[in-house]
Design a protein around this motif. Structure first.
Motif, PDB file in Angstrom:
ATOM      1  N   ALA A 175       0.849  -1.193   0.000  1.00 31.08           N
ATOM      2  CA  ALA A 175       0.000   0.000   0.000  1.00 31.08           C
ATOM      3  C   ALA A 175       0.882   1.239   0.000  1.00 31.08           C
ATOM      4  CB  ALA A 175      -0.901  -0.005   1.235  1.00 31.08           C
ATOM      5  N   LEU A 177      -0.227   4.686  -2.005  1.00 27.65           N
ATOM      6  CA  LEU A 177      -0.894   5.968  -2.256  1.00 27.65           C
ATOM      7  C   LEU A 177      -2.297   5.975  -1.652  1.00 27.65           C
ATOM      8  CD1 LEU A 177       0.368   6.426  -5.882  1.00 27.65           C
ATOM      9  CD2 LEU A 177       0.849   7.969  -3.985  1.00 27.65           C
ATOM     10  N   GLU A 429      -8.341   4.603   4.723  1.00 23.35           N
ATOM     11  CA  GLU A 429      -6.923   4.495   4.387  1.00 23.35           C
ATOM     12  C   GLU A 429      -6.684   3.274   3.494  1.00 23.35           C
ATOM     13  OE1 GLU A 429      -2.467   4.213   6.429  1.00 23.35           O
ATOM     14  OE2 GLU A 429      -4.223   3.932   7.677  1.00 23.35           O
ATOM     15  N   ASN A 430      -5.716   3.433   2.594  1.00 14.00           N
ATOM     16  CA  ASN A 430      -5.264   2.328   1.745  1.00 14.00           C
ATOM     17  C   ASN A 430      -4.416   1.383   2.596  1.00 14.00           C
ATOM     18  OD1 ASN A 430      -4.088   0.645  -0.140  1.00 14.00           O
ATOM     19  ND2 ASN A 430      -2.966   2.271  -1.217  1.00 14.00           N
TER      20      ASN A 430
ATOM     21  N   ARG B 354       0.175  -0.096   5.632  1.00 16.58           N
ATOM     22  CA  ARG B 354      -0.638   1.119   5.566  1.00 16.58           C
ATOM     23  C   ARG B 354       0.020   2.125   4.622  1.00 16.58           C
ATOM     24  NH1 ARG B 354      -4.297   1.828   9.248  1.00 16.58           N
ATOM     25  NH2 ARG B 354      -4.372   0.487  11.084  1.00 16.58           N
ATOM     26  N   ALA B 355      -0.793   2.784   3.782  1.00 14.68           N
ATOM     27  CA  ALA B 355      -0.244   3.827   2.904  1.00 14.68           C
ATOM     28  C   ALA B 355       0.278   4.990   3.725  1.00 14.68           C
ATOM     29  CB  ALA B 355      -1.328   4.319   1.947  1.00 14.68           C
ATOM     30  N   ARG B 356      -0.360   5.227   4.891  1.00 14.61           N
ATOM     31  CA  ARG B 356      -0.038   6.402   5.695  1.00 14.61           C
ATOM     32  C   ARG B 356       1.414   6.366   6.204  1.00 14.61           C
ATOM     33  NH1 ARG B 356      -4.752   8.873   9.237  1.00 14.61           N
ATOM     34  NH2 ARG B 356      -5.539   8.980   7.121  1.00 14.61           N
ATOM     35  N   LEU B 358       4.113   5.450   4.620  1.00 13.19           N
ATOM     36  CA  LEU B 358       4.999   6.040   3.608  1.00 13.19           C
ATOM     37  C   LEU B 358       4.688   7.515   3.397  1.00 13.19           C
ATOM     38  CD1 LEU B 358       5.410   3.511   0.689  1.00 13.19           C
ATOM     39  CD2 LEU B 358       7.212   4.707   1.908  1.00 13.19           C
ATOM     40  N   VAL B 360       3.360   9.262   0.803  1.00 11.12           N
ATOM     41  CA  VAL B 360       3.891   9.842  -0.432  1.00 11.12           C
ATOM     42  C   VAL B 360       2.768  10.328  -1.347  1.00 11.12           C
ATOM     43  CG1 VAL B 360       6.067   8.608  -0.440  1.00 11.12           C
ATOM     44  CG2 VAL B 360       4.043   7.524  -1.432  1.00 11.12           C
ATOM     45  N   THR B 361       1.537  10.363  -0.795  1.00  9.49           N
ATOM     46  CA  THR B 361       0.422  10.868  -1.580  1.00  9.49           C
ATOM     47  C   THR B 361       0.576  12.380  -1.744  1.00  9.49           C
ATOM     48  OG1 THR B 361      -0.901   9.173  -0.525  1.00  9.49           O
ATOM     49  CG2 THR B 361      -2.090  10.876  -1.725  1.00  9.49           C
ATOM     50  N   PRO B 362       0.316  12.923  -2.938  1.00 12.28           N
ATOM     51  CA  PRO B 362       0.453  14.368  -3.126  1.00 12.28           C
ATOM     52  C   PRO B 362      -0.360  15.131  -2.092  1.00 12.28           C
ATOM     53  CG  PRO B 362       0.049  13.305  -5.221  1.00 12.28           C
ATOM     54  CD  PRO B 362      -0.096  12.249  -4.167  1.00 12.28           C
ATOM     55  N   ASP B 368       8.787  12.680  -0.688  1.00 13.22           N
ATOM     56  CA  ASP B 368       8.633  12.028  -1.991  1.00 13.22           C
ATOM     57  C   ASP B 368       9.714  10.998  -2.244  1.00 13.22           C
ATOM     58  OD1 ASP B 368       6.514  13.590  -2.350  1.00 13.22           O
ATOM     59  OD2 ASP B 368       7.329  14.796  -3.985  1.00 13.22           O
ATOM     60  N   ALA B 371       9.246   7.267  -1.850  1.00  9.05           N
ATOM     61  CA  ALA B 371       8.351   6.526  -2.718  1.00  9.05           C
ATOM     62  C   ALA B 371       9.094   5.477  -3.536  1.00  9.05           C
ATOM     63  CB  ALA B 371       7.641   7.487  -3.666  1.00  9.05           C
ATOM     64  N   GLY B 372       8.434   4.363  -3.744  1.00  7.93           N
ATOM     65  CA  GLY B 372       9.022   3.324  -4.583  1.00  7.93           C
ATOM     66  C   GLY B 372       8.298   3.243  -5.905  1.00  7.93           C
ATOM     67  N   GLY B 373       8.961   2.750  -6.908  1.00 11.08           N
ATOM     68  CA  GLY B 373       8.310   2.489  -8.179  1.00 11.08           C
ATOM     69  C   GLY B 373       8.284   3.713  -9.067  1.00 11.08           C
ATOM     70  N   SER B 374       8.271   3.467 -10.361  1.00 11.82           N
ATOM     71  CA  SER B 374       8.185   4.529 -11.332  1.00 11.82           C
ATOM     72  C   SER B 374       7.430   3.948 -12.498  1.00 11.82           C
ATOM     73  CB  SER B 374       9.592   4.943 -11.766  1.00 11.82           C
ATOM     74  OG  SER B 374       9.528   5.591 -13.002  1.00 11.82           O
TER      75      SER B 374
END
Lengths: 434, 376
Positions: A175, A177, A429-430, B354-356, B358, B360-362, B368, B371-374
């Protein structure tokens, strides 16, 4: 004239701000700061709603007349319904991506201005009178068409989803974004008007040796992909209209290719050439990119079809539940590059138990489908998931199953089941769950 | 055959020193005639990979250029200028028509050590157009597009006298095809657009190019984004190295480690590179760059020259590691069965990620870089 209009609007806005202030004050008093969990009924009993009991500005003062906006725009209250980008994904914005605000939409059609963008060399600006489409290669007569020529072929209208192969690609390792716009927003669904490719190819006369087709764009990336002739002759189209109006510049104006059910990169924008050949070309976007690296170091190529997938758009991290417990609507989108979606199941407990959701609206092949699941929320935490099943009986897999089969470096074709964690305060949340 | 990348670094550094050492800091006292700002705007795409202009422009590899002619040299806030550029300012560099002209003619000669690894604009008229365009862009980013007054707009659309329309019955209908639409493409037209190349060499143009010739072209046209050794600046693609990394946690998919066919390199460079100035390289230049990319990946030695004649003798290391689509044979798809509806998993759901964390959400205020991946 204009200045007196401005003055009217300005003073109107001031009056409204004043009223809003009073209204908020009244509600605060009535609700006693209890916030979101107070039901509408309780507030109404405490004091009458001034929005009803008082004459509002819009009840009395006239707004714009006709033609204030020769091309209409969304309400000023919808300024949050916009495409958004994730700046760290790419080096700069000419070859980049943004995302459709799925959580702001309903039904199945994506408005033209909200269809996500993916460019590899900026948006080409082309006057339709300057645009040409060439067919060459293994054909009887290499041809050039103007946009006017193309309008003289039999036209068809079809609704298709377009999904970037990299949609959800940032979630392979876990997870990342927070929002369905970012995890799933590289998809849109549009009614196209255009001409079946088979009619254009018949005009040039395809040689029996012609087994592959290379579409090419007129933008500075000169995008190319190899498409097998069976697909080209089946349901591919060249289109000039989306949702009834001309293609938007960022969607390939004046002409784009439509490759139903297949990854978005193949839908070449600003389409200027179709070459017929006997072998694939193995160009950059089908070797270096859009190949799926597996855990053992091998990579799949020509992974064209977008597999069965779904996402709950509301509630989601950008669209929390604000109304408290009680009747709750869960909605989302489902699609499959293999055809129609026959069923969507929803789980509120992280995949322990599933209920079949209600599909509503048109069920069209290779188009988004809208589903709803209504239930009474008791206010406890939820782990929302959706699972789509398509007409070929393919079932949307778990992310765990995909990782087991492919590893975490595929980038493309992540159609795993998404989980939203809904907390007791309604925020989302994701997450991933076991 | 080159032995190690260390060796290569020495060679390349020596070469760069040579190029930069040949500085000719002659502040040209040429008087610039007024250039055409609109013509300058058309030339700007070759700068846009590194420089942004217009409202909301940000620093890229180079500083944003809003109001560049109005501000002191090397003064854009938040941009990290090269030591060479800062030194020039200390020594009194001021951007005016003459100094901009001299800099644009050959940035690396005018300020030895500048980060602006750009070959320069040889044509004096084009330089004047570019300067005129830069001068038009105000600090707030307006001026990229010339604002046309209503009066001018009205003037520019005179009502043309209509010619009588040709009669429909006089139209010549072609004989080809089914519906007789479109016209035959001329051989010159097909040749102008059909530049694609296949792994079997079909489509390769005549010509050749050496590793040696590729060095200069790469340094001036490619290195600012892809790095001097193909290592990639920022998030621009890495072109060299990454061998045996495809099973790593963070694989490096480069021309050498991943691309299955050399024809793809030639085709892509010729159709889409340099970024912002596509189709500007000659066929020999593309051969040279292709040869140089092979060299950066240790696949040929520095004496190598690539041509249509020896193209198919080059085998890319990863060619045999691509397979056709077999997704439908994966366990989750192969067994078509009714999915479970009740008590499918034991116990209650437990959050594993959990996304939270990291963040990295705008607009999330997070980091930033975490963040992983492109997706590019």
């Amino acid at each position: 004239m204009a200045s007196s209009n401005d003055k009217t609007i300005e003073s109107g806005a001031r009056r409204q701000a004043l009223k809003n202030g009073l209204r908020v004050g009244a509600l605060m008093g009535a609700a006693g700061g209890a916030g979101l969990t107070v039901s509408g009924r309780a507030a109404a009993e405490a004091s009458p709603d001034p929005l009803i009991t008082e004459v509002q500005d819009w009840n009395r003062f006239m707004g714009d007349g006709v033609d204030a906006n020769p091309y209409g725009k969304p309400s000023v209250h919808e300024s949050d319904a916009v495409r958004r980008t994730v700046s760290w994904l790419t080096a700069e914005n000419k070859s980049s991506i943004n995302f459709t605000p799925l959580h702001k939409l309903d039904g199945i059609i994506t408005p033209n201005g909200l269809c996500f963008e993916r460019h590899h060399g900026g948006v080409a600006t082309i006057a339709p009178s300057d645009h040409r489409l060439m067919i060459n290669g293994l054909v009887d007569t290499p041809l050039v068409f103007t946009m006017e020529d193309l309008q003289r072929f039999p036209r068809e209208n079809h609704v298709y989803f377009l999904e970037c192969a990299a949609n959800s690609g940032m979630e392979w390792r876990g997870a990342q974004l927070n929002g369905c716009q970012f995890t799933h927003g590289m998809v849109h669904n549009v009614m196209y008007t255009g001409v079946k490719l088979k009619h254009l190819l018949a005009e040039a006369g395809v040689s029996p040796r012609g087994k592959w087709l290379l579409p090419e764009g007129a933008d500075p990336s000169h995008m190319t992909r190899s498409i097998p002739m069976e697909k080209a002759m089946d349901d591919c189209m060249v289109v000039f209209k989306m949702n009834g109006e001309a293609l938007r510049p960022e969607q390939g104006y004046p002409l784009r290719l439509v490759v139903p059910g297949w990854e978005g990169n193949m839908w070449v924008k600003w389409l200027r050439r179709l070459e017929v050949g006997d072998k694939p070309w193995h160009h950059r976007e089908e070797t270096s990119k859009y190949t799926d690296l597996l855990a053992d170091g091998t990579a799949r190529r020509f992974t064209w079809t977008m597999d069965v997938k779904s996402i709950i758009t509301n509630p989601s991290p950008q669209a929390p539940i604000l109304h408290g417990r009680g009747r709750t609507v869960v909605t989302g989108l489902a699609w499959s590059g293999h055809g129609t979606v026959s069923r969507v199941d929803v789980s509120i407990d992280g995949g322990r138990n599933w209920k079949t959701a209600r599909l509503d609206g048109p069920s069209l092949s290779k188009s988004l489908h809208r589903f709803y699941h209504e239930f009474d929320w008791d206010g406890s935490e939820l782990f929302l998931q959706s699972r789509a099943i398509d007409e070929k009986r393919q079932v949307q897999p778990s992310k765990e199953a995909l990782r087991k089969a492919r590893g975490t470096n595929s980038i493309y074709h992540n159609n795993g089941i998404q989980t939203w964690h809904i907390r007791p305060d309604g925020s989302a949340e994701n997450v991933e769950v076991s | 055959m080159r032995n190690s990348s260390g060796n290569s670094f020495m060679q390349r550094s020596a070469l760069l020193t040579l190029i930069m050492g040949a500085a000719l800091l002659s502040a040209a006292a040429r008087v610039s005639a007024a250039g055409d700002a609109d013509a300058g705007k058309k030339l700007f795409p070759q700068c846009a990979a590194c420089h942004a202009v217009g409202e909301g422009a940000r620093h890229l590899y180079g500083p944003m250029l809003n109001g560049v002619t109005e501000r002191p040299a090397a003064s854009a806030e938040g941009y990290s200028y090269s030591d060479a550029m800062k030194r020039s300012v200390e020594e009194g560099l001021v951007w005016d028509d003459a100094t901009l002209d001299a800099y644009l003619e050959s940035p690396m000669s005018y300020i030895s050590g500048t980060k602006m690894a750009f070959a320069g604009i040889p044509d004096e008229g084009q330089r004047q157009d570019m300067v005129a365009f830069l001068k038009r862009i105000a600090t707030d980013g307006t001026g990229v597009v010339e604002e046309i007054s209503q009066a001018e707009q009205a003037d520019s659309s005179p009502v043309a006298e209509e010619e009588p329309r040709p009669l429909a019955r006089d139209t010549v209908v072609p004989e080809h095809g089914v519906l007789h639409l479109g016209r035959a493409a001329l051989p010159e037209e097909v040749a102008a657009w059909d530049i694609d190349i296949r792994p079997d060499g079909q489509g390769l143009p005549a010509g050749s190019g050496s590793v040696e010739a590729g060095v200069d072209i790469y340094d001036t046209q490619c290195a600012m984004c892809h790095g001097v050794f193909g290592e990639g600046e920022g998030r621009w693609p890495v072109l060299a190295g990454g061998f045996d990394s495809l099973t790593d946690e963070r694989p490096e998919k480069t021309v050498g480690s991943y691309w299955p066919y050399l024809s793809t390199v030639f085709d892509y460079v010729r159709r889409a590179m340099p970024f912002g100035n596509a189709r500007s390289l000659s066929d020999d230049e593309v051969y040279s760059l292709t040869a140089y990319l092979l060299y950066l990946n240790d696949l040929v030695d520095e004496e190598f020259t690539l041509s249509a004649g020896n193209f198919d003798a080059i085998a890319m290391p990863n060619v045999d590691h691509f397979i056709d689509d077999d997704r439908m044979e994966e366990p989750q798809y192969a067994a078509i069965e009714e999915p479970c509806m009740q008590d499918c998993l034991p116990g209650s759901a437990v959050v594993t990620q959990r996304a939270r964390i990291l963040d990295v959400t705008p607009d999330g205020g997070g980091d930033d870089d975490a963040a992983g991946g492109s997706i590019d």
